[in-house]
Design an enzyme around this catalytic site. Structure first.
Site, PDB file in Angstrom:
ATOM      1  N   PHE A 138       0.736  -1.207   0.314  1.00 12.81           N
ATOM      2  CA  PHE A 138       0.044   0.304  -0.047  1.00 12.81           C
ATOM      3  C   PHE A 138       0.957   1.484   0.021  1.00 12.81           C
ATOM      4  O   PHE A 138       1.492   1.812   0.410  1.00 12.81           O
ATOM      5  CB  PHE A 138      -0.945  -0.125   1.160  1.00 12.81           C
ATOM      6  CG  PHE A 138      -1.911   1.482   1.309  1.00 12.81           C
ATOM      7  CD1 PHE A 138      -2.972   0.864   0.387  1.00 12.81           C
ATOM      8  CD2 PHE A 138      -1.303   2.312   1.799  1.00 12.81           C
ATOM      9  CE1 PHE A 138      -3.776   1.817  -0.095  1.00 12.81           C
ATOM     10  CE2 PHE A 138      -2.407   3.513   1.629  1.00 12.81           C
ATOM     11  CZ  PHE A 138      -3.658   3.235   0.994  1.00 12.81           C
ATOM     12  N   ASP A 223       9.026   2.570   1.944  1.00 14.52           N
ATOM     13  CA  ASP A 223       8.178   3.153   2.562  1.00 14.52           C
ATOM     14  C   ASP A 223       7.966   2.984   4.361  1.00 14.52           C
ATOM     15  O   ASP A 223       7.420   1.697   4.539  1.00 14.52           O
ATOM     16  CB  ASP A 223       7.108   2.965   1.602  1.00 14.52           C
ATOM     17  CG  ASP A 223       5.915   3.395   1.816  1.00 14.52           C
ATOM     18  OD1 ASP A 223       5.290   3.700   3.203  1.00 14.52           O
ATOM     19  OD2 ASP A 223       4.281   3.786   1.471  1.00 14.52           O
ATOM     20  N   LYS A 252       2.223   9.519   8.090  1.00 18.52           N
ATOM     21  CA  LYS A 252       1.725   9.337   9.327  1.00 18.52           C
ATOM     22  C   LYS A 252       1.889   9.865  11.120  1.00 18.52           C
ATOM     23  O   LYS A 252       1.330  11.244  11.368  1.00 18.52           O
ATOM     24  CB  LYS A 252       1.377   7.459   9.958  1.00 18.52           C
ATOM     25  CG  LYS A 252       0.647   7.585   9.053  1.00 18.52           C
ATOM     26  CD  LYS A 252      -0.219   5.590   8.309  1.00 18.52           C
ATOM     27  CE  LYS A 252      -1.062   5.856   7.836  1.00 18.52           C
ATOM     28  NZ  LYS A 252      -0.906   4.765   6.527  1.00 18.52           N
TER      29      LYS A 252
HETATM   30  C1  LIG Z   1      -1.040   5.594   4.779  1.00 11.38           C
HETATM   31  C2  LIG Z   1       0.332   5.293   4.544  1.00 11.38           C
HETATM   32  C3  LIG Z   1       0.358   5.445   2.746  1.00 11.38           C
HETATM   33  C4  LIG Z   1      -0.495   7.019   2.777  1.00 11.38           C
HETATM   34  O1  LIG Z   1      -0.108   7.593   3.515  1.00 11.38           O
HETATM   35  P1  LIG Z   1      -1.650   8.617   3.039  1.00 11.38           P
HETATM   36  O2  LIG Z   1      -0.970   9.999   4.292  1.00 11.38           O
HETATM   37  O3  LIG Z   1      -3.217   8.435   3.676  1.00 11.38           O
HETATM   38  O4  LIG Z   1      -1.461   9.495   2.121  1.00 11.38           O
HETATM   39  C5  LIG Z   1       1.236   4.658   2.283  1.00 11.38           C
HETATM   40  N1  LIG Z   1       2.064   3.758   2.389  1.00 11.38           N
HETATM   41  C6  LIG Z   1       1.812   3.391   3.218  1.00 11.38           C
HETATM   42  C7  LIG Z   1       2.825   2.171   3.952  1.00 11.38           C
HETATM   43  C8  LIG Z   1       0.366   3.517   4.402  1.00 11.38           C
HETATM   44  O5  LIG Z   1       1.003   2.505   5.784  1.00 11.38           O
END
Ligand SMILES: *Cc1c(COP(=O)(O)O)cnc(C)c1O
Length: 398
Positions: A138, A223, A252
């Site tokens: 994700f 990420d 986050k």
């Molecule tokens: C939450 C998340 C995102 C996206 O972040 P947003 O602030 O919602 O755009 C991308 N990568 C990972 C691993 C995430 O947990």
């Protein structure tokens, strides 16, 4: 406003992009939340790994207030001290030399994708823009980041996707190796898959990716949006393996709930961006970065991170003990305070039942109960969650 009215008005006025729980939250403090009617909940979601220091911690509120009185926003046409200080703090604690600030995880990943393409283009010319990402990953909901996300359900209906992404099985080095050709410029991976179901790869995975990337001159991008900022018991998750990337993205928990994203990279790679390459109106405002700096100060302390590891280990042991008792628990996974249990049935009902008992948890990848408490959670609060689960599981039968 009472919860029922509020939820009805939300139906009327807010785009229905979320599958929301039947709960309207009015207030938070530490590991607890209160709904519109004043009912208390123990929070093991923390805004999905956002409020790592808990809800509304006093020092953060004080920093926010002081900065709001001094300077909230100026354009990135000018320098501001909190932005520089946060960048200095972040880079001094990891592989990176330079930071680009945005406002969300997706924006941090967008910056990473753009930088990888530009860097490759400068060295190799056009045509080498492919990025290998993982199945069940994700990376966000913008067009480029949903194209990077290895889940069809997130892409469906938004085609044509941004070109160049190819998806391989997570935790499989051969699959990455086979996907590399002369059109590929980078590999993008979560050190632990969060939304994908709290999946921790095998010990040598990051090292194997690093070797492949170095051999083929690809950029390795982590990420760490969900697993960074102390979540796993180290400041950044990849610091467990000690294998560094070329680019890392954060968001986050970086400002404990104020919107922020950051893309970190080395001097060598950052060279590919020049004035005008990339920008953001709100990216790195003094207000948000002042808060980020205080969050960093607290989370990066060795004793804080040790405590996260300690409570995380205790939590994991208690989940393992549950697994031994209940055959429908297939696996316990995670590290530090990102933990999950995979059930052999969909987890939605357990989430709803926990909520009825005043405990908030979350379900991802359909069958995985995911636990992301504030990092200040105590073992007594872990016990309360385990007791709640145990009670529900006992009713379900062994
Ligand atoms: C939450 C998340 C995102 C996206 O972040 P947003 O602030 O919602 O755009 C991308 N990568 C990972 C691993 C995430 O947990």
């Amino acid at each position: 406003m009472d919860s029922q009215t509020l939820m009805q008005q939300a139906q009327n006025h807010i785009c229905r992009t979320y599958n929301r729980y039947n709960l309207a939250i009015a207030r938070g403090s530490g590991c607890y939340l209160w709904d519109q009617e004043g009912r208390q909940y123990l929070d093991f979601v923390a805004g999905i790994a956002v409020c790592n220091l808990g809800h509304c911690p006093t020092e953060i509120a004080q920093v926010m207030y002081a900065q709001a009185q001094q300077l909230v926003h100026v354009s990135n046409l000018y320098y501001t001290e909190p932005q520089v200080k946060l960048a200095e703090a972040l880079t001094s604690s990891c592989f990176a030399d330079k930071v680009f600030f945005g406002n969300s995880g997706a924006e941090a990943n967008e910056a990473a994708i753009k930088l990888a393409r530009k860097y490759s283009r400068m060295g190799y010319g056009p045509g080498r823009y492919g990025i290998i990402t993982m199945k069940n990953s994700f990376h966000g909901r913008t067009l480029a980041t949903l194209s990077a996300t290895g889940q069809q359900k997130i892409q469906e209906g938004f085609e044509p996707l941004v070109d160049g992404f190819r998806y391989v099985e997570f935790d499989n080095l051969d699959a990455v190796s086979e996907a590399i050709d002369k059109t590929v410029c980078a590999v993008l991976v979560e050190p632990i898959q969060g939304e994908g179901g709290v999946r921790v790869p095998h010990q040598a995975y990051l090292e194997g990716l690093r070797e492949l990337c170095t051999r083929h001159d690809l950029l390795l991008i982590y990420d760490e949006i969900q697993v960074g900022m102390g979540r796993t018991g180290k400041l950044f998750s990849h610091q467990h393996e000690g294998v560094t990337p070329d680019i890392m993205t954060l968001a986050k928990a970086l400002a404990n709930g104020m919107p922020i994203g950051a893309m970190l990279t080395t001097d060598r790679v950052a060279e590919a961006f020049s004035p005008g390459s990339h920008a953001s109106t709100f990216g790195g405002t003094p207000l948000v970065t002042a808060v980020g700096l205080e969050v960093f100060r607290q989370i990066s302390s060795a004793s804080f991170l040790e405590e996260v590891q300690k409570v995380g280990e205790y939590f994991q042991q208690r989940l393992m003990a549950l697994m031994e008792k209940y055959a429908f628990i297939r696996e316990v996974r995670g590290r530090g305070l990102i933990l999950g249990i995979e059930l052999d049935f969909p987890g939605g009902e357990v989430v709803a039942q926990c909520q009825e008992r005043g405990v908030l948890i979350n379900c991802t990848a359909e069958k995985v109960l995911r636990f992301l408490p504030p990092l200040i959670v105590t073992s007594a609060e872990v016990d309360r969650l385990i007791d709640t689960l145990e009670h529900l599981f006992r009713e379900k039968g062994e």
